[in-house]
Design a protein around this motif. Sequence first.
Motif, mmCIF file in Angstrom:
data_model
loop_
_atom_site.group_PDB
_atom_site.id
_atom_site.type_symbol
_atom_site.label_atom_id
_atom_site.label_comp_id
_atom_site.label_asym_id
_atom_site.label_seq_id
_atom_site.Cartn_x
_atom_site.Cartn_y
_atom_site.Cartn_z
ATOM 1 N N ALA A 8 63.654 55.746 52.236
ATOM 2 C CA ALA A 8 63.554 55.747 53.690
ATOM 3 C C ALA A 8 63.460 57.186 54.177
ATOM 4 C CB ALA A 8 64.771 55.067 54.290
ATOM 5 N N GLY A 9 62.611 57.441 55.150
ATOM 6 C CA GLY A 9 62.409 58.810 55.611
ATOM 7 C C GLY A 9 61.620 59.583 54.578
ATOM 8 N N SER A 10 60.520 59.019 54.193
ATOM 9 C CA SER A 10 59.675 59.540 53.130
ATOM 10 C C SER A 10 59.375 61.027 53.279
ATOM 11 C CB SER A 10 58.381 58.736 53.141
ATOM 12 O OG SER A 10 57.361 59.436 52.487
ATOM 13 N N GLN A 11 59.576 61.779 52.164
ATOM 14 C CA GLN A 11 59.314 63.211 52.205
ATOM 15 C C GLN A 11 57.926 63.483 51.655
ATOM 16 O OE1 GLN A 11 62.375 64.706 49.750
ATOM 17 N NE2 GLN A 11 63.993 64.050 51.140
ATOM 18 N N ARG A 12 57.361 64.555 52.113
ATOM 19 C CA ARG A 12 56.067 64.934 51.575
ATOM 20 C C ARG A 12 56.191 66.287 50.906
ATOM 21 N NH1 ARG A 12 51.331 62.478 54.049
ATOM 22 N NH2 ARG A 12 52.011 60.540 54.964
ATOM 23 N N VAL A 13 55.594 66.420 49.749
ATOM 24 C CA VAL A 13 55.590 67.694 49.054
ATOM 25 C C VAL A 13 54.160 68.201 49.084
ATOM 26 C CG1 VAL A 13 55.938 68.833 46.841
ATOM 27 C CG2 VAL A 13 57.536 67.068 47.609
ATOM 28 N N ASN A 14 53.973 69.413 49.564
ATOM 29 C CA ASN A 14 52.634 70.005 49.694
ATOM 30 C C ASN A 14 51.678 69.105 50.472
ATOM 31 O OD1 ASN A 14 53.549 72.121 48.168
ATOM 32 N ND2 ASN A 14 52.900 71.189 46.252
ATOM 33 N N GLY A 15 52.218 68.354 51.389
ATOM 34 C CA GLY A 15 51.358 67.524 52.215
ATOM 35 C C GLY A 15 50.950 66.211 51.575
ATOM 36 N N ALA A 16 51.050 66.103 50.248
ATOM 37 C CA ALA A 16 50.620 64.864 49.594
ATOM 38 C C ALA A 16 51.798 63.899 49.474
ATOM 39 C CB ALA A 16 50.061 65.173 48.211
ATOM 40 N N PRO A 17 51.589 62.634 49.784
ATOM 41 C CA PRO A 17 52.705 61.708 49.652
ATOM 42 C C PRO A 17 53.047 61.515 48.178
ATOM 43 C CG PRO A 17 50.689 60.513 50.180
ATOM 44 C CD PRO A 17 50.341 61.973 50.183
ATOM 45 N N MET A 18 54.351 61.383 47.894
ATOM 46 C CA MET A 18 54.744 61.152 46.503
ATOM 47 C C MET A 18 54.575 59.675 46.197
ATOM 48 S SD MET A 18 58.123 63.522 46.431
ATOM 49 C CE MET A 18 58.539 63.524 44.694
ATOM 50 N N PRO A 19 54.162 59.341 44.970
ATOM 51 C CA PRO A 19 54.048 57.922 44.622
ATOM 52 C C PRO A 19 55.413 57.238 44.738
ATOM 53 C CG PRO A 19 53.083 59.312 42.913
ATOM 54 C CD PRO A 19 53.793 60.224 43.862
ATOM 55 N N LYS A 20 55.385 55.997 45.148
ATOM 56 C CA LYS A 20 56.631 55.226 45.213
ATOM 57 C C LYS A 20 56.701 54.301 44.004
ATOM 58 C CE LYS A 20 57.836 55.053 50.072
ATOM 59 N NZ LYS A 20 56.706 55.780 50.711
ATOM 60 N N ILE A 21 57.914 54.149 43.492
ATOM 61 C CA ILE A 21 58.127 53.192 42.401
ATOM 62 C C ILE A 21 59.202 52.213 42.858
ATOM 63 C CG2 ILE A 21 58.906 52.871 40.012
ATOM 64 C CD1 ILE A 21 57.755 55.570 39.358
ATOM 65 N N ILE A 22 58.954 50.956 42.587
ATOM 66 C CA ILE A 22 59.920 49.924 42.962
ATOM 67 C C ILE A 22 60.593 49.403 41.697
ATOM 68 C CG2 ILE A 22 60.184 47.638 44.028
ATOM 69 C CD1 ILE A 22 57.428 48.547 45.527
ATOM 70 N N PHE A 23 61.906 49.615 41.634
ATOM 71 C CA PHE A 23 62.683 49.095 40.513
ATOM 72 C C PHE A 23 63.396 47.825 40.968
ATOM 73 C CE2 PHE A 23 62.422 53.624 39.606
ATOM 74 C CZ PHE A 23 62.209 53.669 38.231
ATOM 75 N N ILE A 24 63.266 46.768 40.191
ATOM 76 C CA ILE A 24 64.001 45.539 40.507
ATOM 77 C C ILE A 24 64.961 45.273 39.355
ATOM 78 C CG2 ILE A 24 63.830 43.081 41.046
ATOM 79 C CD1 ILE A 24 60.969 43.637 42.063
ATOM 80 N N GLU A 25 66.260 45.326 39.658
ATOM 81 C CA GLU A 25 67.264 45.097 38.622
ATOM 82 C C GLU A 25 67.344 43.608 38.301
ATOM 83 O OE1 GLU A 25 71.065 47.118 39.069
ATOM 84 O OE2 GLU A 25 70.150 48.569 40.433
ATOM 85 N N HIS A 26 68.013 43.278 37.191
ATOM 86 C CA HIS A 26 68.032 41.883 36.729
ATOM 87 C C HIS A 26 68.668 40.948 37.760
ATOM 88 C CE1 HIS A 26 72.142 42.975 35.796
ATOM 89 N NE2 HIS A 26 72.398 41.700 35.723
#
Lengths: 124, 342
Positions: A8-26
Amino acid sequence: MKERDDAAGSQRVNGAPMPKIIFIEHDGTRHTVEAEIGTTVMETALRNDIGGIVAECGGSCTCATCLVHVDETWSPIVGPPSPEEEDMLDSAFEVKPTSRLSCQIKVTAALDGLIVHTPAYQGR
Amino acid sequence: MNETIKTDVVIIGAGPVGLFAVFELGLLDIKAHLVDILDKVGGQCAELYPEKPIYDIPGIPYITGQGLTQALMEQIKPFKPTFHLGEMVTTVEKTGEAAFRVGTDTGKIFECKAVVIAAGGGSFQPKRPPIDGIEAYEEKSVFYAVRKMEHFRDKRLLVVGGGDSALDWTLNLQPIARRLTLVHRRNEFRGAPDSVNKMRALVAAGGMDLKIGQVTALEGSNGMLAAATVKGNDGSLSRVECDAMLPFFGLTMRLGPVAQWGVKMENELIPVDTAAFESNIPGLFAIGDINTYPGKLKLILSGFHEAALMAQKAYRYVYPDKKLVFQYTTSSTSLQKKLGVA
């Protein structure tokens, strides 16, 4: 089932959005986190305190305690394990055709939105 | 009965930090015995990354886990440490001022003046498959190691895994078993090609069975197995009758018996002071990955530093009446004599 958007409140590094990864626990707990390009999915999991990843050997592909099951829709994009990784999967449990060791998956822009499932048990 | 071994210090764990502790103690004329649950020295360096590079050993830009282990063994050779490999320390008791009694799972007893826990992430122990109720069968009909082959004579055996342990025990036990079934998740084996060929020849000749799949359930009573369910990669279930199962999925680090020795622990780590890396029990030291203190880094180089300071304090327990004079290996003839170079 808990829902947590850790990015939440996504940060940007060098203007490019960082890839998001979704982890789903068991147990269904879902974490959406940002991942740095060039790091591994395992490192991303540890940095974000994702449950179910032990990573005993620290990313050397020698312990099989960072197993994830890549979501079926993402499995063709992530690709299959290398022969070395496939051998190591012999030391993991409940291995599926979509299973990978997360220390061997490098984060790229193409993996933005990647969904992986972490197992209940990594052998300890 | 077992003879008691008397020595100055028992080091628990023969990883890089335990090995270097021999050096630092040796310079101070302190004799050491090392005990390690693995059947080889080197700890994680030998078990997890023998061929993998390490880049942060001071003065050594690049070395493998195995290379570092060999170099340390060379470095500590003058001090002639005694190794007890394939053994786990099960008990540590403080029996008096600078007196400890240490016991292993093979029944050895050590009497020493100080104990150094250099156990890293704990002890390497076999991975337990996630099969419901497997605990009830362990050591009765489910075994993670073969101690006596005779135990398996005329039994129906299920060996699980695809590496050298699974293949070696398949080949060794097949001649004496009533029937042996090897279960592996795929039809490729990472074990030695020669063993794979021998196994395949036995299967072709009808001397044993090979099943591709994963064990998902066990049946039996009072700890004695009757059958196992194997789920094939196509989802089909089959039942294999068996008297014993031997799963080989490699090793994982578990804390092990340390928690029962009365030493204070925090999150499975031993808090120590940073002057001597001593636990809450005087004379019981903890160095390397198993300890914790403000600023702790789990690095081999930190463990080496901890070993050096530990040795200074251990000297006081081993030689309470002697004064310790700090010396350099570069200039001290006395240290060089100990190293066999003067």
